[in-house]
Write a protein that holds these residues in place. Structure first.
Motif, mmCIF file in Angstrom:
data_model
loop_
_atom_site.group_PDB
_atom_site.id
_atom_site.type_symbol
_atom_site.label_atom_id
_atom_site.label_comp_id
_atom_site.label_asym_id
_atom_site.label_seq_id
_atom_site.Cartn_x
_atom_site.Cartn_y
_atom_site.Cartn_z
ATOM 1 N N PHE A 43 -16.776 50.182 -22.402
ATOM 2 C CA PHE A 43 -17.292 49.547 -21.581
ATOM 3 C C PHE A 43 -16.411 48.346 -22.059
ATOM 4 C CE2 PHE A 43 -21.943 51.297 -22.807
ATOM 5 C CZ PHE A 43 -21.810 52.675 -21.823
ATOM 6 N N THR A 44 -17.480 46.805 -20.907
ATOM 7 C CA THR A 44 -15.902 45.491 -21.292
ATOM 8 C C THR A 44 -16.867 44.591 -20.830
ATOM 9 O OG1 THR A 44 -13.790 46.521 -20.390
ATOM 10 C CG2 THR A 44 -14.428 44.569 -20.604
ATOM 11 N N ILE A 45 -17.032 43.652 -22.175
ATOM 12 C CA ILE A 45 -18.032 42.910 -21.570
ATOM 13 C C ILE A 45 -17.172 41.224 -21.428
ATOM 14 C CG2 ILE A 45 -18.263 41.998 -24.195
ATOM 15 C CD1 ILE A 45 -20.905 40.540 -24.984
ATOM 16 N N SER A 46 -18.254 40.754 -20.512
ATOM 17 C CA SER A 46 -17.457 39.308 -20.122
ATOM 18 C C SER A 46 -18.311 38.414 -19.723
ATOM 19 C CB SER A 46 -16.356 39.749 -18.847
ATOM 20 O OG SER A 46 -17.554 40.374 -17.911
ATOM 21 N N ARG A 47 -18.396 36.650 -19.550
ATOM 22 C CA ARG A 47 -19.421 35.803 -19.284
ATOM 23 C C ARG A 47 -18.249 35.336 -18.226
ATOM 24 N NH1 ARG A 47 -21.079 33.528 -24.364
ATOM 25 N NH2 ARG A 47 -22.740 32.455 -22.505
ATOM 26 N N ASP A 48 -19.167 34.430 -17.343
ATOM 27 C CA ASP A 48 -18.782 34.340 -16.691
ATOM 28 C C ASP A 48 -19.660 32.666 -17.095
ATOM 29 O OD1 ASP A 48 -18.545 31.665 -13.851
ATOM 30 O OD2 ASP A 48 -18.746 33.095 -13.138
ATOM 31 N N ASN A 49 -19.405 31.721 -17.787
ATOM 32 C CA ASN A 49 -20.187 29.945 -17.944
ATOM 33 C C ASN A 49 -20.547 29.257 -16.470
ATOM 34 O OD1 ASN A 49 -20.271 31.256 -20.668
ATOM 35 N ND2 ASN A 49 -18.838 29.964 -21.047
ATOM 36 N N SER A 50 -19.135 29.118 -16.161
ATOM 37 C CA SER A 50 -19.445 28.236 -14.093
ATOM 38 C C SER A 50 -21.372 28.953 -13.973
ATOM 39 C CB SER A 50 -19.117 28.460 -13.493
ATOM 40 O OG SER A 50 -18.984 29.693 -12.962
ATOM 41 N N LYS A 51 -21.408 30.532 -13.972
ATOM 42 C CA LYS A 51 -21.972 30.704 -13.488
ATOM 43 C C LYS A 51 -23.538 31.664 -14.717
ATOM 44 C CE LYS A 51 -19.732 32.690 -9.514
ATOM 45 N NZ LYS A 51 -19.788 34.247 -9.014
ATOM 46 N N SER A 52 -23.805 31.207 -15.131
ATOM 47 C CA SER A 52 -24.318 31.344 -17.125
ATOM 48 C C SER A 52 -24.836 32.691 -16.267
ATOM 49 C CB SER A 52 -25.423 30.754 -16.887
ATOM 50 O OG SER A 52 -25.713 28.865 -16.781
ATOM 51 N N THR A 53 -23.959 33.522 -16.354
ATOM 52 C CA THR A 53 -23.850 35.318 -16.205
ATOM 53 C C THR A 53 -23.178 35.765 -17.469
ATOM 54 O OG1 THR A 53 -24.446 34.603 -13.597
ATOM 55 C CG2 THR A 53 -23.368 36.597 -14.765
ATOM 56 N N LEU A 54 -23.423 36.979 -18.152
ATOM 57 C CA LEU A 54 -23.388 37.585 -18.723
ATOM 58 C C LEU A 54 -22.850 38.837 -18.297
ATOM 59 C CD1 LEU A 54 -22.187 38.473 -21.841
ATOM 60 C CD2 LEU A 54 -24.501 39.424 -22.101
#
Lengths: 107, 121
Positions: B68-79
């Motif tokens: 599994f790989t966790i990531s986030r896009d803070n510009s989209k407020s999405t995890l």
């Protein structure tokens, strides 16, 4: 760190006082939280720092303990309190550990 | 009002892949570390992964490390959670949860409603 809850299940009546225990495999100061989860619902934070009530949580819930031994007490059980309860400890680098849960059922 | 809304769950065959999303609103997303926690049917809660607010630090449970790989896009407020090499034992409801410092500890104060992942042939 492992968290061991007891009992695994508990039967009680409305108006009863119940206590659930959580034991940590090593000392965790007061870094323990308690959650309530009803069937099909999201876990709800009740207590953090072992004894601080989260905003909006009824005062019949209380927590105590430090080091390795902790308790959650519910005085005067209400019908909406029948649920599963989890203790939780969070370490920034090691992640989150949960107890195995205590199912509180109506007698 | 803080809201976390998961999506992306579904039925997938063993060995398959899936990407879960958690859309956040009502708070400054980049200021908070986030987690994925799962719950197999009829079982207890199991932490899966965590990520720092910047995304620069990630952490995994041994059971999912390397898959599994966790990531986030803070510009989209999405995890996000990318699930690869899925196994039957990965079947669970997957929740995203926000870290919150509540002195003297850090805990998870808001959780999403969860998205169900079923791994079966």
């Amino acid at each position: 760190i492992q968290l061991t809850q007891s009992p695994s299940s508990l039967s009680a009546s409305v108006g009863d006082r119940v206590t659930i225990t959580c034991r940590a495999s090593q000392g965790i100061h007061t870094y323990l939280a308690w959650y309530q989860q009803k069937p099909g619902k999201t876990p709800n934070l009740l207590i953090y720092g072992a004894s601080t009530l989260q905003s909006g949580v009824p005062s019949r819930f209380s927590g105590s303990g430090s080091g390795t031994d902790f308790t959650l007490t519910i005085t005067s059980l209400q019908p909406e309190d029948f649920a599963t309860y989890y203790c939780q400890q969070l370490n920034t680098y090691l992640g989150i550990t949960f107890g195995q849960g205590t199912r509180l059922e109506i007698k | 009002e803080v809201q976390l809304l998961e999506s992306g769950g579904g039925l997938v065959q063993p060995g398959g892949s899936l990407r879960l999303s958690c859309a956040a609103s009502g708070f400054t997303f980049s200021s908070y570390a986030m987690n994925w926690v799962r719950q197999a049917p009829g079982k207890g809660l199991e932490w899966v992964s965590a990520i720092s607010g910047t995304g620069g630090s990630t952490y995994y449970a041994d059971s999912v490390q390397g898959r599994f790989t966790i990531s986030r896009d803070n510009s989209k407020s999405t995890l996000y959670l990318h699930l690869n090499s899925l196994r039957a034992e990965d079947t669970a409801v997957y929740y995203c949860a926000r870290n919150q410092p509540l002195a003297p500890m850090v805990t998870t104060d808001y959780w999403g409603q969860g998205t169900l992942v079923t791994v079966s042939s």
